[in-house]
Design a protein around this motif. Structure first.
Motif, PDB file in Angstrom:
ATOM      1  N   GLY A  28      -5.127   3.107   4.536  1.00  0.00           N
ATOM      2  CA  GLY A  28      -6.239   3.381   5.452  1.00  0.00           C
ATOM      3  C   GLY A  28      -6.457   2.252   6.455  1.00  0.00           C
ATOM      4  N   CYS A  36      -2.319  -1.262   2.629  1.00  0.00           N
ATOM      5  CA  CYS A  36      -3.379  -0.254   2.670  1.00  0.00           C
ATOM      6  C   CYS A  36      -3.000   0.969   3.514  1.00  0.00           C
ATOM      7  CB  CYS A  36      -4.627  -0.908   3.262  1.00  0.00           C
ATOM      8  SG  CYS A  36      -5.991   0.227   3.445  1.00  0.00           S
ATOM      9  N   PHE A  60      -3.006 -12.441  -7.755  1.00  0.00           N
ATOM     10  CA  PHE A  60      -2.982 -13.174  -6.484  1.00  0.00           C
ATOM     11  C   PHE A  60      -4.334 -13.067  -5.785  1.00  0.00           C
ATOM     12  CE2 PHE A  60      -2.817  -9.412  -3.817  1.00  0.00           C
ATOM     13  CZ  PHE A  60      -2.215  -8.479  -4.638  1.00  0.00           C
ATOM     14  N   VAL A 116     -11.068  -6.591  -0.082  1.00  0.00           N
ATOM     15  CA  VAL A 116     -10.208  -6.639  -1.279  1.00  0.00           C
ATOM     16  C   VAL A 116      -9.768  -8.095  -1.417  1.00  0.00           C
ATOM     17  CG1 VAL A 116      -8.058  -5.822  -2.344  1.00  0.00           C
ATOM     18  CG2 VAL A 116      -9.434  -4.262  -0.946  1.00  0.00           C
ATOM     19  N   LEU A 155     -11.648  12.187   6.028  1.00  0.00           N
ATOM     20  CA  LEU A 155     -10.626  12.420   5.009  1.00  0.00           C
ATOM     21  C   LEU A 155     -10.631  13.832   4.474  1.00  0.00           C
ATOM     22  CD1 LEU A 155     -11.028   9.026   3.121  1.00  0.00           C
ATOM     23  CD2 LEU A 155      -9.244   9.643   4.728  1.00  0.00           C
ATOM     24  N   GLY A 200     -11.925   4.062   0.440  1.00  0.00           N
ATOM     25  CA  GLY A 200     -12.324   4.077   1.852  1.00  0.00           C
ATOM     26  C   GLY A 200     -13.753   3.601   2.052  1.00  0.00           C
ATOM     27  N   ARG A 225       2.268   8.386   0.233  1.00  0.00           N
ATOM     28  CA  ARG A 225       1.847   7.504   1.343  1.00  0.00           C
ATOM     29  C   ARG A 225       2.211   8.133   2.681  1.00  0.00           C
ATOM     30  NH1 ARG A 225       0.779   1.932   0.810  1.00  0.00           N
ATOM     31  NH2 ARG A 225       1.367   1.814   2.990  1.00  0.00           N
ATOM     32  N   ARG A 278      -0.152  -7.763 -10.259  1.00  0.00           N
ATOM     33  CA  ARG A 278       1.186  -7.191 -10.331  1.00  0.00           C
ATOM     34  C   ARG A 278       1.776  -7.560 -11.683  1.00  0.00           C
ATOM     35  NH1 ARG A 278      -0.530  -5.255  -6.122  1.00  0.00           N
ATOM     36  NH2 ARG A 278       0.519  -5.252  -4.101  1.00  0.00           N
ATOM     37  N   LEU A 281       3.344  -9.997  -2.330  1.00  0.00           N
ATOM     38  CA  LEU A 281       3.071  -8.700  -1.697  1.00  0.00           C
ATOM     39  C   LEU A 281       4.364  -8.056  -1.202  1.00  0.00           C
ATOM     40  CD1 LEU A 281      -0.140  -9.595   0.353  1.00  0.00           C
ATOM     41  CD2 LEU A 281      -0.018  -8.150  -1.671  1.00  0.00           C
ATOM     42  N   LEU A 291      -9.285   8.215  -2.298  1.00  0.00           N
ATOM     43  CA  LEU A 291      -9.419   7.873  -0.871  1.00  0.00           C
ATOM     44  C   LEU A 291     -10.887   7.704  -0.490  1.00  0.00           C
ATOM     45  CD1 LEU A 291      -6.728  10.133   0.854  1.00  0.00           C
ATOM     46  CD2 LEU A 291      -6.576   7.729   0.248  1.00  0.00           C
TER      47      LEU A 291
HETATM   48  C1  HEM Z   1     -11.748  -2.718   5.861  1.00  0.00           C
HETATM   49  C2  HEM Z   1     -11.246  -1.754   5.132  1.00  0.00           C
HETATM   50  C3  HEM Z   1     -10.146  -1.880   4.111  1.00  0.00           C
HETATM   51  C4  HEM Z   1      -9.576  -2.998   3.546  1.00  0.00           C
HETATM   52  C5  HEM Z   1      -9.886  -4.455   3.847  1.00  0.00           C
HETATM   53  C6  HEM Z   1      -8.561  -2.534   2.622  1.00  0.00           C
HETATM   54  C7  HEM Z   1      -7.734  -3.382   1.882  1.00  0.00           C
HETATM   55  C8  HEM Z   1      -6.690  -2.938   1.079  1.00  0.00           C
HETATM   56  C9  HEM Z   1      -5.732  -3.803   0.426  1.00  0.00           C
HETATM   57  C10 HEM Z   1      -5.712  -5.337   0.474  1.00  0.00           C
HETATM   58  C11 HEM Z   1      -4.846  -3.012  -0.237  1.00  0.00           C
HETATM   59  C12 HEM Z   1      -3.601  -3.476  -1.013  1.00  0.00           C
HETATM   60  C13 HEM Z   1      -3.951  -3.808  -2.442  1.00  0.00           C
HETATM   61  C14 HEM Z   1      -2.729  -4.314  -3.206  1.00  0.00           C
HETATM   62  O1  HEM Z   1      -1.727  -4.707  -2.610  1.00  0.00           O
HETATM   63  O2  HEM Z   1      -2.827  -4.342  -4.440  1.00  0.00           O
HETATM   64  C15 HEM Z   1      -5.265  -1.636  -0.045  1.00  0.00           C
HETATM   65  C16 HEM Z   1      -4.634  -0.539  -0.602  1.00  0.00           C
HETATM   66  C17 HEM Z   1      -5.089   0.752  -0.456  1.00  0.00           C
HETATM   67  N1  HEM Z   1      -6.104   1.182   0.380  1.00  0.00           N
HETATM   68 FE1  HEM Z   1      -7.264   0.020   1.571  1.00  0.00          FE
HETATM   69  N2  HEM Z   1      -8.557  -1.175   2.617  1.00  0.00           N
HETATM   70  C18 HEM Z   1      -9.487  -0.729   3.525  1.00  0.00           C
HETATM   71  C19 HEM Z   1      -9.766   0.585   3.862  1.00  0.00           C
HETATM   72  C20 HEM Z   1      -9.190   1.686   3.273  1.00  0.00           C
HETATM   73  C21 HEM Z   1      -9.475   3.058   3.633  1.00  0.00           C
HETATM   74  C22 HEM Z   1     -10.410   3.501   4.750  1.00  0.00           C
HETATM   75  C23 HEM Z   1      -8.748   3.846   2.783  1.00  0.00           C
HETATM   76  C24 HEM Z   1      -8.690   5.342   2.712  1.00  0.00           C
HETATM   77  C25 HEM Z   1      -8.219   6.075   3.666  1.00  0.00           C
HETATM   78  C26 HEM Z   1      -7.975   2.956   1.914  1.00  0.00           C
HETATM   79  C27 HEM Z   1      -7.121   3.372   0.922  1.00  0.00           C
HETATM   80  C28 HEM Z   1      -6.232   2.546   0.244  1.00  0.00           C
HETATM   81  C29 HEM Z   1      -5.258   3.023  -0.736  1.00  0.00           C
HETATM   82  C30 HEM Z   1      -5.059   4.458  -1.199  1.00  0.00           C
HETATM   83  C31 HEM Z   1      -4.526   1.902  -1.156  1.00  0.00           C
HETATM   84  C32 HEM Z   1      -3.377   1.866  -2.174  1.00  0.00           C
HETATM   85  C33 HEM Z   1      -2.059   1.838  -1.408  1.00  0.00           C
HETATM   86  C34 HEM Z   1      -0.840   1.843  -2.312  1.00  0.00           C
HETATM   87  O3  HEM Z   1      -0.929   1.492  -3.497  1.00  0.00           O
HETATM   88  O4  HEM Z   1       0.236   2.205  -1.800  1.00  0.00           O
HETATM   89  N3  HEM Z   1      -8.278   1.657   2.238  1.00  0.00           N
HETATM   90  N4  HEM Z   1      -6.372  -1.630   0.762  1.00  0.00           N
END
Ligand code: HEM
Length: 475
Positions: free
Chosen positions: A421, A419, A376, A350, A190, A284, A136, A355, A100, A280
């Motif tokens: 969010g 993340c 992973f 998730v 959002l 989300g 971001r 990667r 990561l 999103l």
């Molecule tokens: C309990 C709630 C959530 C969990 C456990 C979670 C978990 C994760 C994880 C583990 C990743 C990284 C994935 C990677 O490294 O391949 C991620 C990325 C992301 N999440 Fe969340 N997420 C949550 C809520 C949200 C919410 C509410 C949003 C929207 C606002 C969101 C939007 C995103 C986006 C856009 C990414 C991609 C980030 C990037 O590639 O730079 N997530 N999330």
């Protein structure tokens, strides 16, 4: 006597067997040659599966158990072949964290082509380099302190609306209700919309077909999941286009879209903007919805934990009668925070990711060759870590004893792809716990549901639940 016919029969059985053996040998030679010859370290142990398809079937059919079996057979780092790609499976908190944190130096984000096509190239997850950083940063502005405080006020109305509805029904299915609640919350925060229940249901239906498409065979043939997913994508993009048009004279609290629209004036096309909004809303609601359903399950099953939450709320004079809870008050609720952490540790929405290795590097004494896929597992790292004894048990108190989390706990990922969010997701879940505890009680109709773990944790029976209100909720 051995006749000519007999020899033909023997040949007929020997030739296919010999052919299989040759193909098998060639397949293994081919995979062996994919190692980095300039590196003296060996490839990790493992099996590359059957020629061409590798271990794709096991990977798809076994879900999270695929990772568990590999850990037992080969340890934390092993090789395999998934969907035609030579792949390294990475398990264990230390190794997963290295991957990561290694974004752009060791590895780069990688998504199969069908997922890229469905999600679109404009999304945050699929953008790279300076574009990724800028997107971001822009979304991050929507989650500053002032913005989060304003979301909190609105979100409590959304939770109370659903809790009141649930209490008025004989029984509800927890999973689908939590998805609706999360999508409505996501739309509000959002994109600034109070969407109607009918619109929520329509969006959920489209997103369900869309999600099935992400995890189906990548063939755009009518009737198949990918094709249906593409049709759902078009409809979602149209719907989001309508939302954007309705937003032209927006004068409400700035939300993520306000910041994205500012960015769009500089460099996002309308299609890219729609794709980011679609992403999103999707990420989300799917993640938070799954976690909210897991909360219902674990609190429904462990009533003493719910009692402990009620005690903590009393200590802080939070009873729902004194208006709405503030961000500062939520921040003081240590036990509520422990409960949320424990839920997303034991049932991470998730479970892992992919990667691509940018260069050959070393993990646990093995070479991870440049160009190979790296898969992973966050789920396994949080389940089997020595830091979480009895890792499969729901024990919120364990968090009191933990002094450092960063190295062992990453339900939101880590590093440059962490993340966007994260804070919003945590806030939503804490607020949901508080609203549940002050407004209602519930009984699980099945205390032992079977959970599917991929693509997100979900009870197969949908989690039937009966709710009772414990105080009068407004309209
Ligand atoms: C309990 C709630 C959530 C969990 C456990 C979670 C978990 C994760 C994880 C583990 C990743 C990284 C994935 C990677 O490294 O391949 C991620 C990325 C992301 N999440 Fe969340 N997420 C949550 C809520 C949200 C919410 C509410 C949003 C929207 C606002 C969101 C939007 C995103 C986006 C856009 C990414 C991609 C980030 C990037 O590639 O730079 N997530 N999330």
């Amino acid at each position: 006597m051995f006749t000519g016919d007999d020899s033909l029969k023997v040949l007929a059985s020997v030739i296919p067997a010999a052919l299989c053996l040759v193909i098998w040998k060639l397949w293994n030679m081919h995979n062996y040659n994919l190692r980095d010859r300039t590196c003296s370290l060996p490839l990790p142990p493992g099996s590359m599966g059957l020629p061409l398809i590798g271990e794709s079937l096991n990977f798809v059919l076994m879900g999270a158990d695929f990772y568990r079996n590999r850990l037992k057979s080969y340890g934390s780092v092993s090789k395999t072949n998934i969907l035609g790609h030579p792949t390294i499976l990475v398990l264990g908190a230390k190794n997963v964290r290295k991957i990561l944190m290694g974004e752009t130096s060791l590895v780069a984000s990688y998504w199969p082509q069908n997922i890229r096509t469905l999600m679109g190239e404009g999304t945050v997850s699929h953008s790279e380099g300076p574009v990724h950083k800028k997107r971001r940063k822009s979304i991050g502005k929507a989650f500053n302190h002032a913005a989060m405080s304003s979301y909190l006020v609105e979100s409590q109305d959304i939770f109370r609306y659903y809790i009141k509805r649930w209490c008025s029904q004989a029984a509800v299915l927890g999973f689908s209700e939590c998805k609706k609640l999360s999508l409505r919350f996501a739309c509000h925060v959002l994109i600034g919309f109070k969407v109607s229940e009918k619109e929520v249901e329509e969006l959920i239906e489209l997103y369900t077909v869309f999600a099935d498409g992400l995890f189906s065979i990548p063939l755009n043939i009518p009737g198949l999941g990918f094709h249906k997913g593409m049709i759902a994508r078009e409809k979602l993009m149209m719907k989001i286009g309508e939302f954007l048009d309705r937003r032209k004279d927006w004068d409400g609290v700035p939300d993520a879209l306000t910041y994205m629209m500012k960015l769009s004036e500089e460099e996002l096309t309308r299609t890219e903007l729609k794709e980011v909004v679609m992403e999103l809303l999707f990420t989300g609601h799917v993640t938070s919805g799954s976690a909210a359903c897991s909360l219902l399950f674990f609190l429904g099953k462990n009533k003493e934990v719910l009692d402990h939450i009620v005690d903590e709320l009393r200590q802080h004079n939070i009873d729902g009668d004194e208006g709405k809870i503030t961000l500062e008050e939520i921040g003081k609720l240590k036990y509520v925070s422990n409960v949320v952490k424990e839920v997303i540790r034991i049932a991470p929405p998730v479970g892992g990711g992919f990667r691509k290795a940018l260069k050959t590097f070393v993990l646990d004494g093995y070479q991870i060759p440049k160009g190979w896929t790296v898969a992973f597992s966050i789920r396994e790292a949080q389940e089997n870590s020595n830091s979480f004894p009895d890792g499969d048990k729901f024990i919120p108190d364990r968090w009191d004893a933990l002094t450092t989390e960063r190295e062992i706990f990453f339900p939101f990922g880590a590093g440059r792809r962490m993340c966007v969010g994260k804070e919003l997701g945590k806030l939503m879940l804490k607020c949901f716990v508080v609203e549940l505890a002050i407004n209602c009680r519930w009984d699980l109709l099945n205390e032992y549901p079977v959970f599917e773990e991929m693509p997100v944790p979900r009870p197969i029976d949908g989690l039937p639940v009966v709710f009772f209100s414990i105080r009068k909720l407004g309209t």
